[in-house]
Design an enzyme around this catalytic site. Sequence first.
Site, PDB file in Angstrom:
ATOM      1  N   CYS A  46     -14.757  -9.762   1.221  1.00  0.00           N
ATOM      2  CA  CYS A  46     -14.182 -10.197   2.499  1.00  0.00           C
ATOM      3  C   CYS A  46     -15.257 -10.277   3.572  1.00  0.00           C
ATOM      4  CB  CYS A  46     -13.088  -9.229   2.932  1.00  0.00           C
ATOM      5  SG  CYS A  46     -12.304  -9.689   4.490  1.00  0.00           S
ATOM      6  N   CYS A  81      -9.305  -2.295   4.924  1.00  0.00           N
ATOM      7  CA  CYS A  81      -9.924  -1.861   3.671  1.00  0.00           C
ATOM      8  C   CYS A  81     -11.154  -1.023   3.978  1.00  0.00           C
ATOM      9  CB  CYS A  81     -10.338  -3.057   2.814  1.00  0.00           C
ATOM     10  SG  CYS A  81      -8.966  -4.050   2.206  1.00  0.00           S
ATOM     11  N   CYS A 118      -7.379 -12.865   4.904  1.00  0.00           N
ATOM     12  CA  CYS A 118      -7.352 -11.519   4.321  1.00  0.00           C
ATOM     13  C   CYS A 118      -7.353 -11.669   2.812  1.00  0.00           C
ATOM     14  CB  CYS A 118      -6.114 -10.756   4.788  1.00  0.00           C
ATOM     15  SG  CYS A 118      -5.890  -9.152   3.954  1.00  0.00           S
ATOM     16  N   GLN A 128       7.824  -1.870  -2.779  1.00  0.00           N
ATOM     17  CA  GLN A 128       6.418  -1.641  -3.097  1.00  0.00           C
ATOM     18  C   GLN A 128       5.603  -2.900  -2.793  1.00  0.00           C
ATOM     19  OE1 GLN A 128       5.227   1.206  -3.721  1.00  0.00           O
ATOM     20  NE2 GLN A 128       6.956   2.408  -4.476  1.00  0.00           N
ATOM     21  N   PHE A 142      15.452  10.050  -3.407  1.00  0.00           N
ATOM     22  CA  PHE A 142      14.727   9.105  -2.544  1.00  0.00           C
ATOM     23  C   PHE A 142      14.695   7.741  -3.252  1.00  0.00           C
ATOM     24  CE2 PHE A 142      12.853  13.368  -2.274  1.00  0.00           C
ATOM     25  CZ  PHE A 142      13.024  13.677  -0.929  1.00  0.00           C
ATOM     26  N   ASN A 193      14.978   0.836  -7.098  1.00  0.00           N
ATOM     27  CA  ASN A 193      13.797   0.383  -7.829  1.00  0.00           C
ATOM     28  C   ASN A 193      13.652   1.071  -9.187  1.00  0.00           C
ATOM     29  OD1 ASN A 193      11.218  -1.158  -7.836  1.00  0.00           O
ATOM     30  ND2 ASN A 193      10.279   0.867  -7.790  1.00  0.00           N
ATOM     31  N   ASP A 248      10.779  10.095  -5.740  1.00  0.00           N
ATOM     32  CA  ASP A 248       9.741   9.254  -5.141  1.00  0.00           C
ATOM     33  C   ASP A 248       9.823   9.437  -3.625  1.00  0.00           C
ATOM     34  OD1 ASP A 248       7.878   7.331  -4.502  1.00  0.00           O
ATOM     35  OD2 ASP A 248       9.100   5.624  -5.111  1.00  0.00           O
ATOM     36  N   CYS A 254       2.961   9.023  -2.900  1.00  0.00           N
ATOM     37  CA  CYS A 254       2.027   8.193  -2.134  1.00  0.00           C
ATOM     38  C   CYS A 254       1.071   9.054  -1.313  1.00  0.00           C
ATOM     39  CB  CYS A 254       2.790   7.230  -1.224  1.00  0.00           C
ATOM     40  SG  CYS A 254       3.881   8.033  -0.029  1.00  0.00           S
TER      41      CYS A 254
END
EC number: 2.1.1.190
Length: 445
Positions: free
Chosen positions: A79, A88, A167, A274, A303, A308, A373, A399
């Site tokens: 990038c 990033c 991006c 996600q 959760f 999902n 999750d 996460c």
Amino acid sequence: MARRRRRQKLPQEAITAEIESLSHDGRGIARVEGKTIFVDGALAGETASFQYTRLHKKFDEAKALEISNPSAQRVDAKCQHFGVCGGCSLMHMAPEAQLELKQGTLAEHFTHFGNLEPVTWLPPLTGPLWGYRRKARLGVKYVTKKEQVLVGFREKASPFIAQLSQCEVLDPRVGLRLTELGEMIAGLDAYNRIAQIEVAMDDSNVALVFRNLDPFSEHDKQALIAYGQEQDLWIYEQPGGPDTVAALWPETPQLSYAPEAGLTLNFDPSDFTQVNAGINEKMIQRALDLLDIQPEDRILDLFCGLGNFTLPLAKRVTEVVGVEGDLALVKHAQNNALLNQLTNAEFEQADLTQTELKDYPWAQKGFNKILLDPPRSGAFEVLHQLADLGAECLVYVSCNPATLARDAGELVNKHGYTMEAAGIMDMFPHTNHVESIAVFTKNNG
């Protein structure tokens, strides 16, 4: 009245030092006169010339100016905006080195917070390195001095929107449109009253939710609709809170994704999904494998969001109960179960931080397996309840490696579980974000 502490003046001269190691966020760690310096843009083993950016009592921060002996793990960032954009932080590291850093971060957190290690380390889940991101929140700002509307992410360590032309990690259906979006907004009456654009995509469609601080004029609505029609983009407005999101074009859009063949999940652009569709599919399969799914299982999915994990589980087991605190997501999950004709999936709303699961009728029969999750804050408040539900196996998707490690320590050291396996999932390549998964089994006796 307390006196305000005066900020130290930053040294102007460049400093050269050896980079000893890497921090969890990918910054080089050097030591100057016994003080730790976090050097942005430097890798372990390199000699870096750097300039201070912030001074603290116990450590300082700096940015690399020149590298005299580049690491074998260093690559050219793809990038053109790397180093300016704050999106990033690891693009100067080879992909293998990024995975090694993230796996090491998870291992260090397990040791530090829980004093434990999994019996087996799982191989990392990997996917596309570029154009993978399907969810994003883009900042929008009219800059008077530039006479230009900027659309993109914030500058590194700054509240200002970076001037980006594209991006590389955002799906190219939007990642290549940043300049175009800014030019389109500049032609609106509300050019300086749009705060952000929420981006959500599925395989076929792109939804853009414009957060307008004032009601759109009729001119602006028609201009936005025309742009959406010309570029095949779905256009929404959001004049207030999340419940004010409304479609401008087309009239009744519906985003959806298929976590596996034969299963469709509908979602709204403001719903949590996600960001990386490819990794999500692999993550679901890994969770199913770790749970060692059997037809007679009764599974609790905590959760659960809009289903999902719950609905792929429902295709394979006797019964699954999904629990979620957000009522809107519960309703979406229930509708997704109907859409897929899955009658063995039950969805319930409960604040898992405030309630005892065993008090609910749907929990009284117990569960032999549990999947959770949780958000970044983890699931500490419910851990003491899980063993009481009779679960022999527990899969934890995380996460945040720090809260996973804390909770893993609680499960192993206080609640009689063994951490059989754990590993990372590269949901966000080129960033320091660590997504991980672990499986726990209940000790006999």
